[in-house]
Design a protein around this motif. Structure first.
Motif, PDB file in Angstrom:
ATOM      1  N   SER A 214       0.828  -1.202   0.000  1.00 15.85           N
ATOM      2  CA  SER A 214       0.000   0.000   0.000  1.00 15.85           C
ATOM      3  C   SER A 214       0.866   1.256   0.000  1.00 15.85           C
ATOM      4  N   GLY A 215       0.495   2.184  -0.845  1.00 16.36           N
ATOM      5  CA  GLY A 215       1.224   3.447  -0.930  1.00 16.36           C
ATOM      6  C   GLY A 215       2.290   3.470  -2.008  1.00 16.36           C
ATOM      7  N   LEU A 216       2.461   2.372  -2.772  1.00 10.52           N
ATOM      8  CA  LEU A 216       3.510   2.386  -3.803  1.00 10.52           C
ATOM      9  C   LEU A 216       3.265   3.479  -4.845  1.00 10.52           C
ATOM     10  N   SER A 217       2.003   3.644  -5.270  1.00 14.63           N
ATOM     11  CA  SER A 217       1.750   4.667  -6.295  1.00 14.63           C
ATOM     12  C   SER A 217       2.044   6.071  -5.746  1.00 14.63           C
ATOM     13  N   LEU A 218       1.843   6.262  -4.443  1.00 15.44           N
ATOM     14  CA  LEU A 218       2.151   7.577  -3.857  1.00 15.44           C
ATOM     15  C   LEU A 218       3.672   7.791  -3.820  1.00 15.44           C
ATOM     16  N   ALA A 219       4.403   6.727  -3.486  1.00 13.91           N
ATOM     17  CA  ALA A 219       5.871   6.829  -3.459  1.00 13.91           C
ATOM     18  C   ALA A 219       6.394   7.173  -4.855  1.00 13.91           C
TER      19      ALA A 219
ATOM     20  N   THR B 122     -11.249   3.425  -3.828  1.00 15.48           N
ATOM     21  CA  THR B 122     -12.327   4.079  -4.557  1.00 15.48           C
ATOM     22  C   THR B 122     -11.804   5.288  -5.310  1.00 15.48           C
ATOM     23  N   GLU B 123     -12.274   5.486  -6.506  1.00 18.47           N
ATOM     24  CA  GLU B 123     -11.917   6.698  -7.246  1.00 18.47           C
ATOM     25  C   GLU B 123     -12.489   7.913  -6.512  1.00 18.47           C
ATOM     26  N   VAL B 124     -11.677   8.948  -6.406  1.00 14.47           N
ATOM     27  CA  VAL B 124     -12.115  10.166  -5.739  1.00 14.47           C
ATOM     28  C   VAL B 124     -12.088  11.326  -6.718  1.00 14.47           C
TER      29      VAL B 124
ATOM     30  N   ILE C 131       5.522  10.862  -5.662  1.00 16.35           N
ATOM     31  CA  ILE C 131       6.404  11.811  -4.965  1.00 16.35           C
ATOM     32  C   ILE C 131       7.715  11.963  -5.742  1.00 16.35           C
ATOM     33  N   ALA C 132       8.293  10.829  -6.158  1.00 17.08           N
ATOM     34  CA  ALA C 132       9.577  10.888  -6.878  1.00 17.08           C
ATOM     35  C   ALA C 132       9.418  11.608  -8.211  1.00 17.08           C
ATOM     36  N   VAL C 133       8.330  11.331  -8.923  1.00 18.65           N
ATOM     37  CA  VAL C 133       8.123  11.979 -10.225  1.00 18.65           C
ATOM     38  C   VAL C 133       7.954  13.488 -10.026  1.00 18.65           C
ATOM     39  N   ALA C 134       7.079  13.879  -9.113  1.00 13.30           N
ATOM     40  CA  ALA C 134       6.798  15.308  -8.921  1.00 13.30           C
ATOM     41  C   ALA C 134       8.048  16.054  -8.454  1.00 13.30           C
ATOM     42  N   GLN C 135       8.713  15.502  -7.423  1.00 16.65           N
ATOM     43  CA  GLN C 135       9.855  16.221  -6.848  1.00 16.65           C
ATOM     44  C   GLN C 135      11.016  16.342  -7.843  1.00 16.65           C
ATOM     45  N   SER C 136      11.167  15.336  -8.695  1.00 14.11           N
ATOM     46  CA  SER C 136      12.314  15.379  -9.610  1.00 14.11           C
ATOM     47  C   SER C 136      12.080  16.330 -10.779  1.00 14.11           C
ATOM     48  N   LEU C 137      10.806  16.642 -11.068  1.00 19.13           N
ATOM     49  CA  LEU C 137      10.528  17.468 -12.245  1.00 19.13           C
ATOM     50  C   LEU C 137      10.371  18.949 -11.914  1.00 19.13           C
ATOM     51  N   SER C 138       9.650  19.272 -10.840  1.00 20.89           N
ATOM     52  CA  SER C 138       9.471  20.698 -10.512  1.00 20.89           C
ATOM     53  C   SER C 138       8.871  20.868  -9.126  1.00 20.89           C
ATOM     54  N   PRO C 139       9.343  21.881  -8.382  1.00 21.45           N
ATOM     55  CA  PRO C 139       8.741  22.154  -7.063  1.00 21.45           C
ATOM     56  C   PRO C 139       7.305  22.664  -7.180  1.00 21.45           C
ATOM     57  N   ARG C 140       6.857  22.975  -8.403  1.00 15.15           N
ATOM     58  CA  ARG C 140       5.477  23.473  -8.553  1.00 15.15           C
ATOM     59  C   ARG C 140       4.463  22.350  -8.729  1.00 15.15           C
ATOM     60  N   LEU C 141       4.930  21.122  -8.842  1.00 10.84           N
ATOM     61  CA  LEU C 141       3.992  20.018  -9.067  1.00 10.84           C
ATOM     62  C   LEU C 141       3.413  19.498  -7.748  1.00 10.84           C
ATOM     63  N   ARG C 142       2.184  19.009  -7.823  1.00 12.00           N
ATOM     64  CA  ARG C 142       1.483  18.457  -6.669  1.00 12.00           C
ATOM     65  C   ARG C 142       0.920  17.099  -7.038  1.00 12.00           C
ATOM     66  N   LEU C 143       0.425  16.384  -6.026  1.00  8.28           N
ATOM     67  CA  LEU C 143      -0.132  15.046  -6.273  1.00  8.28           C
ATOM     68  C   LEU C 143      -1.603  15.013  -5.920  1.00  8.28           C
ATOM     69  N   LYS C 144      -2.364  14.369  -6.785  1.00 12.42           N
ATOM     70  CA  LYS C 144      -3.764  14.110  -6.468  1.00 12.42           C
ATOM     71  C   LYS C 144      -3.884  12.616  -6.193  1.00 12.42           C
ATOM     72  N   TRP C 145      -4.207  12.290  -4.942  1.00 18.83           N
ATOM     73  CA  TRP C 145      -4.325  10.888  -4.542  1.00 18.83           C
ATOM     74  C   TRP C 145      -5.258  10.171  -5.490  1.00 18.83           C
ATOM     75  N   PRO C 146      -4.965   8.937  -5.959  1.00 15.14           N
ATOM     76  CA  PRO C 146      -3.771   8.190  -5.579  1.00 15.14           C
ATOM     77  C   PRO C 146      -2.673   8.206  -6.643  1.00 15.14           C
ATOM     78  N   ASN C 147      -2.960   8.686  -7.866  1.00 12.40           N
ATOM     79  CA  ASN C 147      -2.022   8.397  -8.955  1.00 12.40           C
ATOM     80  C   ASN C 147      -1.686   9.544  -9.881  1.00 12.40           C
TER      81      ASN C 147
ATOM     82  N   GLY D 131      -0.353   4.064   5.712  1.00 10.73           N
ATOM     83  CA  GLY D 131      -0.383   3.088   4.621  1.00 10.73           C
ATOM     84  C   GLY D 131      -0.748   3.735   3.298  1.00 10.73           C
ATOM     85  N   GLY D 132      -0.904   5.065   3.289  1.00  9.76           N
ATOM     86  CA  GLY D 132      -1.227   5.762   2.044  1.00  9.76           C
ATOM     87  C   GLY D 132      -2.716   5.827   1.738  1.00  9.76           C
ATOM     88  N   ALA D 133      -3.571   5.339   2.664  1.00 10.82           N
ATOM     89  CA  ALA D 133      -5.022   5.437   2.433  1.00 10.82           C
ATOM     90  C   ALA D 133      -5.477   6.877   2.644  1.00 10.82           C
ATOM     91  N   LEU D 134      -6.414   7.324   1.802  1.00  6.33           N
ATOM     92  CA  LEU D 134      -6.926   8.698   1.916  1.00  6.33           C
ATOM     93  C   LEU D 134      -7.913   8.773   3.073  1.00  6.33           C
TER      94      LEU D 134
END
Ligand code: BTN
Length: 253
Positions: free
Chosen positions: A85-90, A240-242, A93-109, A223-226
Motif C-alpha cells: 500500500s502506498g507504492l503509487s504515492l511513493a 475508490t476513485e475520488v 512523490i519521486a516523479v513530482a519532486q524530480s521534475l518541478s517544485p510546482r507540481l502536486r499530487l492528487k491521490w492516488p495516482n 499506509g497511504g489510504a486517503l
C-alpha cells in the motif's frame, strides 16, 4: 530523439544489477508489453520506453492518449515489499519532486500542475511461479496537449521547463524514481507520509467519492489510504476513485 540509455543504465545498476533500458518506436502499451514478457519468464529489471503507444492504458480501464509529445515508460521488476500500500504515492512523490517544485499530487495516482493533470501512474502486479512482478507505468505530457474530452484538463512539462524533451525528463526522474522504489520496498510508505502531505492537492478539499459519499480530504495515513471526514465519521479510502469538487476549492498554481 537521442536517449541517453547507456549512462542511465550504469547509474541504476548499482541498485538493480542487470538493469536495462529499451526504447521502442511504437508499441500498444509499455505496461502490457512488460506483462507479456514476464509471462514468458523475462523478469529482470527493465525500463521500457515507447516513443508512441497505440493503446496506452490508464487506471480504471480508461485509455491513456498521448497525442502530443510525451514520455511514456514502464519499469518492470521483481518486487517484494512487506506491504504494497502506498507504492503509487511513493512513485508520484519521486516523479513530482524530480521534475518541478510546482507540481502536486492528487491521490492516488496523478501529478498535477495547479488544477490540471500533467502525469499519470498505472501500477500492475502479477505472480509468476515464486516471483512477484511489478510494472510501474508512467505517462507524462511533455508538449502541449488538447484538453478536449478529458475529465481533467491537461498540463505539460514544457510549461515549467521550456525546451525539455522526453529524454531530458527521463534523465531527471529515473534515479530519484529508482531510489524511491528501493526505499519503499525496504521501509514501506510510512517514512514518505510527510513528503506526500507537502504535495497533497486534495488536503482540506471537499471530495466526492464514486460510491456517492462525500466529505473533506484530510491527508493520508501511514499506509497511504486517503482519510476523508464525512458526516458519519472518518472514512479510510484505499481504492475508490475520488473526484475533487468543486474544482475551485483547489489552491491556484
Ligand atoms: C492514469 O492516469 O490513469 C494512468 C496513466 C498511465 C499511463 C502510462 S503511459 C506508460 C504506461 N503504459 C500504459 O499503457 N500506461 C502507462
Amino acid at each position: 530523439m537521442i536517449w541517453p540509455t547507456s549512462s542511465l543504465e550504469v547509474g541504476i545498476r548499482s541498485l538493480w544489477p542487470g538493469f536495462s533500458i529499451q526504447v521502442l518506436p511504437e508499441i500498444d502499451s509499455t505496461n502490457s508489453e512488460l506483462m507479456r514478457r514476464a509471462r514468458l519468464g523475462l523478469v529482470d529489471p527493465v525500463l521500457l520506453v515507447a516513443e508512441r503507444q497505440t493503446a496506452g492504458r490508464g487506471r480504471l480501464g480508461r485509455s491513456w492518449q498521448s497525442d502530443g509529445a510525451a514520455l511514456t515508460f514502464s519499469l518492470g521488476l521483481p518486487l517484494a515489499p512487506a506491504d504494497w500500500s502506498g507504492l503509487s504515492l511513493a512513485v508520484g512523490i519521486a516523479v513530482a519532486q524530480s521534475l518541478s517544485p510546482r507540481l502536486r499530487l492528487k491521490w492516488p495516482n496523478d501529478v498535477w500542475l495547479g488544477q490540471r493533470k500533467l502525469a499519470g501512474i498505472l501500477i500492475e502486479t502479477a505472480s509468476f511461479s515464486d516471483v512477484r512482478y511489478a510494472v510501474i507505468g508512467v505517462g507524462i505530457n511533455i508538449g502541449p496537449v488538447s484538453s478536449e474530452g478529458l475529465a481533467t484538463p491537461a498540463a505539460w512539462l514544457g510549461e515549467l521547463l521550456p525546451g525539455i524533451d522526453a529524454a531530458g525528463a527521463l534523465q531527471r526522474l529515473l534515479s530519484p524514481l529508482a531510489h524511491a522504489i528501493q526505499t519503499f520496498a525496504k521501509d514501506g510508505f510510512a517514512p514518505l507520509q510527510t513528503q506526500f502531505h507537502a504535495l497533497d492537492v486534495l488536503a482540506g478539499c471537499e471530495v466526492t467519492l464514486s460510491d456517492g459519499g462525500n466529505g473533506r480530504a484530510m491527508g493520508v495515513d501511514q499506509g497511504g489510504a486517503l482519510l476523508v471526514h464525512t458526516v458519519a465519521g472518518q472514512r479510510r479510502i484505499t481504492s475508490t476513485e475520488v473526484r475533487v469538487r468543486p474544482a475551485g476549492d483547489v489552491s491556484p498554481e
